[in-house]
Scaffold this motif. Structure first.
Motif, PDB file in Angstrom:
ATOM      1  N   VAL A  36       0.682 -24.245   3.449  1.00  0.00           N
ATOM      2  CA  VAL A  36       1.154 -23.309   2.430  1.00  0.00           C
ATOM      3  C   VAL A  36       0.212 -23.272   1.228  1.00  0.00           C
ATOM      4  CG1 VAL A  36       3.143 -22.634   1.045  1.00  0.00           C
ATOM      5  CG2 VAL A  36       3.491 -23.918   3.165  1.00  0.00           C
ATOM      6  N   VAL A  38      -1.357 -23.103  -2.485  1.00  0.00           N
ATOM      7  CA  VAL A  38      -0.986 -23.776  -3.738  1.00  0.00           C
ATOM      8  C   VAL A  38      -1.706 -23.136  -4.922  1.00  0.00           C
ATOM      9  CG1 VAL A  38      -0.362 -25.973  -2.690  1.00  0.00           C
ATOM     10  CG2 VAL A  38      -2.744 -25.559  -3.323  1.00  0.00           C
ATOM     11  N   PRO A  57       5.806 -24.814  -6.357  1.00  0.00           N
ATOM     12  CA  PRO A  57       6.771 -25.169  -5.314  1.00  0.00           C
ATOM     13  C   PRO A  57       7.426 -24.011  -4.574  1.00  0.00           C
ATOM     14  CG  PRO A  57       7.796 -25.347  -7.468  1.00  0.00           C
ATOM     15  CD  PRO A  57       6.370 -24.958  -7.714  1.00  0.00           C
ATOM     16  N   ASP A  59       6.599 -21.289  -2.629  1.00  0.00           N
ATOM     17  CA  ASP A  59       6.303 -21.018  -1.218  1.00  0.00           C
ATOM     18  C   ASP A  59       6.709 -22.193  -0.337  1.00  0.00           C
ATOM     19  OD1 ASP A  59       5.343 -18.491  -1.699  1.00  0.00           O
ATOM     20  OD2 ASP A  59       3.249 -19.100  -1.826  1.00  0.00           O
ATOM     21  N   ILE A  60       6.506 -23.412  -0.838  1.00  0.00           N
ATOM     22  CA  ILE A  60       6.916 -24.600  -0.088  1.00  0.00           C
ATOM     23  C   ILE A  60       8.427 -24.595   0.097  1.00  0.00           C
ATOM     24  CG2 ILE A  60       7.085 -27.125  -0.195  1.00  0.00           C
ATOM     25  CD1 ILE A  60       4.360 -27.078  -1.654  1.00  0.00           C
ATOM     26  N   ARG A  61       9.147 -24.242  -0.947  1.00  0.00           N
ATOM     27  CA  ARG A  61      10.617 -24.185  -0.875  1.00  0.00           C
ATOM     28  C   ARG A  61      11.082 -23.213   0.203  1.00  0.00           C
ATOM     29  NH1 ARG A  61      11.615 -21.024  -4.908  1.00  0.00           N
ATOM     30  NH2 ARG A  61      12.661 -19.356  -3.762  1.00  0.00           N
ATOM     31  N   ILE A 113       7.632 -34.003  -0.250  1.00  0.00           N
ATOM     32  CA  ILE A 113       7.932 -33.125   0.883  1.00  0.00           C
ATOM     33  C   ILE A 113       8.500 -33.929   2.049  1.00  0.00           C
ATOM     34  CG2 ILE A 113       6.896 -31.665   2.665  1.00  0.00           C
ATOM     35  CD1 ILE A 113       5.057 -30.520   0.556  1.00  0.00           C
ATOM     36  N   VAL A 126       5.541 -29.470   7.132  1.00  0.00           N
ATOM     37  CA  VAL A 126       5.175 -28.591   6.023  1.00  0.00           C
ATOM     38  C   VAL A 126       4.154 -29.324   5.160  1.00  0.00           C
ATOM     39  CG1 VAL A 126       5.984 -27.313   4.002  1.00  0.00           C
ATOM     40  CG2 VAL A 126       7.458 -27.519   6.017  1.00  0.00           C
ATOM     41  N   TYR A 127       2.976 -28.710   4.982  1.00  0.00           N
ATOM     42  CA  TYR A 127       1.931 -29.315   4.168  1.00  0.00           C
ATOM     43  C   TYR A 127       1.416 -28.311   3.146  1.00  0.00           C
ATOM     44  CZ  TYR A 127       1.752 -32.614   8.094  1.00  0.00           C
ATOM     45  OH  TYR A 127       2.082 -33.515   9.068  1.00  0.00           O
ATOM     46  N   PRO A 128       1.246 -28.730   1.897  1.00  0.00           N
ATOM     47  CA  PRO A 128       0.510 -27.873   0.967  1.00  0.00           C
ATOM     48  C   PRO A 128      -0.950 -27.841   1.410  1.00  0.00           C
ATOM     49  CG  PRO A 128       0.851 -30.040  -0.005  1.00  0.00           C
ATOM     50  CD  PRO A 128       1.589 -30.039   1.313  1.00  0.00           C
TER      51      PRO A 128
END
Length: 333
Positions: A36, A38, A57, A59-61, A113, A126-128
């Motif tokens: 995702v 950042v 946060p 897009d991660i959410r 995460i 899920v990884y930034p």
């Protein structure tokens, strides 16, 4: 929470299009990794990243919710956004605040995460793209430069190229990817780019040097899901071939193997351009231009009309993605 599944599928991007695909992939026999962006500095995410020095946060959410197995009512709480009348908390999603708090409590976004994935019963990884919030830079066709995703989009000028840099308070001189993201790319059976904003959701990931390098070296089939509509401030008047040409140019070679394009007409009378003010018009097809870049073209009706807007039908797109995964044109060892 993760389970070993079927094909290993890596999805790279950000924005509102990514969760649509992930939510449907979640229903299939696939081992999913989402990488995702950042570089978001607008809205709630931008405010939080400036105050807390955490990767944005939002897009991660949304990605975590798309891959979550918790009850819908708990997802609704996590996604709840405070109303404008609330002043101090106006515009903030509860999930954004929780991610920021856990990042501070656990000493970084990675442990945050991991812990939150357990709490939300996330099925997949899920990884930034990077553990540091990044700054997006753009050069426009008129030669001018701008920094910051929100400012770049708001300029409504033709973008020539973009690149990313660390934020001013980072100790690192050059952005680096999360190692687990690089490993997922290396082991993937299929790598999916998009759907999403070309210059501000997809390319910021690929412009992290080690991610771009890993994608070029990947044995996996690389699939680009072309946007249905052009976007003001990014891809105005772009054909589908120009979307792919931009990706290839930024990485220095033709690396996109397969392109999914929607052929169904979007009724102009249906579109609510006040609500979707960054949308311009439907992307024009240039199948010859796509094939000249070495891309296999898969065209079909992938359109879903909803809430006055044009979206990808997640089920139809993922049906095709799974077919591609079973019948790649790129040979793997």
């Amino acid at each position: 929470m993760t389970r070993k599944k079927g094909p290993k599928i890596v999805v790279i991007g950000g924005g509102t299009g990514l969760p649509v695909i992930l939510k449907e992939l979640h229903q299939r026999n696939a081992e999913i990794t989402a990488i995702v962006t950042v570089a978001d500095d607008g809205g709630s995410s931008g405010i939080i990243r400036d105050y807390v020095n955490v990767v944005p946060p939002g897009d991660i959410r949304n990605v975590m919710v798309a891959l979550s197995d918790i009850a819908p009512e708990f997802k609704d709480i996590f996604q709840y956004r405070f109303r404008s009348q609330d002043k101090f908390l106006a515009g903030h999603a509860i999930g954004n605040l929780i991610i920021a708090a856990l990042s501070e409590m656990r000493g970084g976004i990675d442990p945050a995460i991991r812990e939150l994935s357990e709490m939300l019963q996330v099925e997949g990884h899920v990884y930034p793209a990077s553990a540091q919030p990044l700054v997006l830079h753009a050069k426009f066709t008129d030669g001018t430069l701008l920094a910051g995703e929100a400012e770049i989009t708001a300029a409504h000028k033709d973008i020539k190229e973009v690149w990313v840099g660390n934020n001013p308070w980072s100790e690192n001189k050059k952005p680096h990817a999360v190692p687990e993201a690089l490993q997922a790319i290396e082991e993937a059976d299929e790598i999916i780019l998009g759907p999403g904003s070309l210059f501000t959701s997809i390319l910021p990931n690929l412009m992290i040097e080690d991610i771009g390098r890993a994608v070029l070296k990947a044995k996996a089939e690389i699939v680009y899901i072309c946007n249905i509509m052009t976007q003001k401030g990014e891809t105005i008047n772009f054909t589908d071939a120009e979307h792919v040409r931009t990706l290839n140019r930024h990485l220095g070679q033709n690396f996109v193997d397969t392109v999914l394009v929607n052929t169904e007409i979007v009724p102009e009378s249906y579109m609510d351009f006040n609500r979707y003010d960054e949308v311009s018009k439907q992307v024009v097809h240039d199948f010859k231009g796509l094939r000249e870049q070495g891309a296999r073209v898969i065209s079909d009706n992938f359109l879903l009309l909803r809430d006055g807007g044009a979206f990808h039908d997640g089920q139809k797109v993922v049906d095709e993605l799974m077919n591609v995964c079973s019948n790649p044109i790129k040979k793997r060892d």
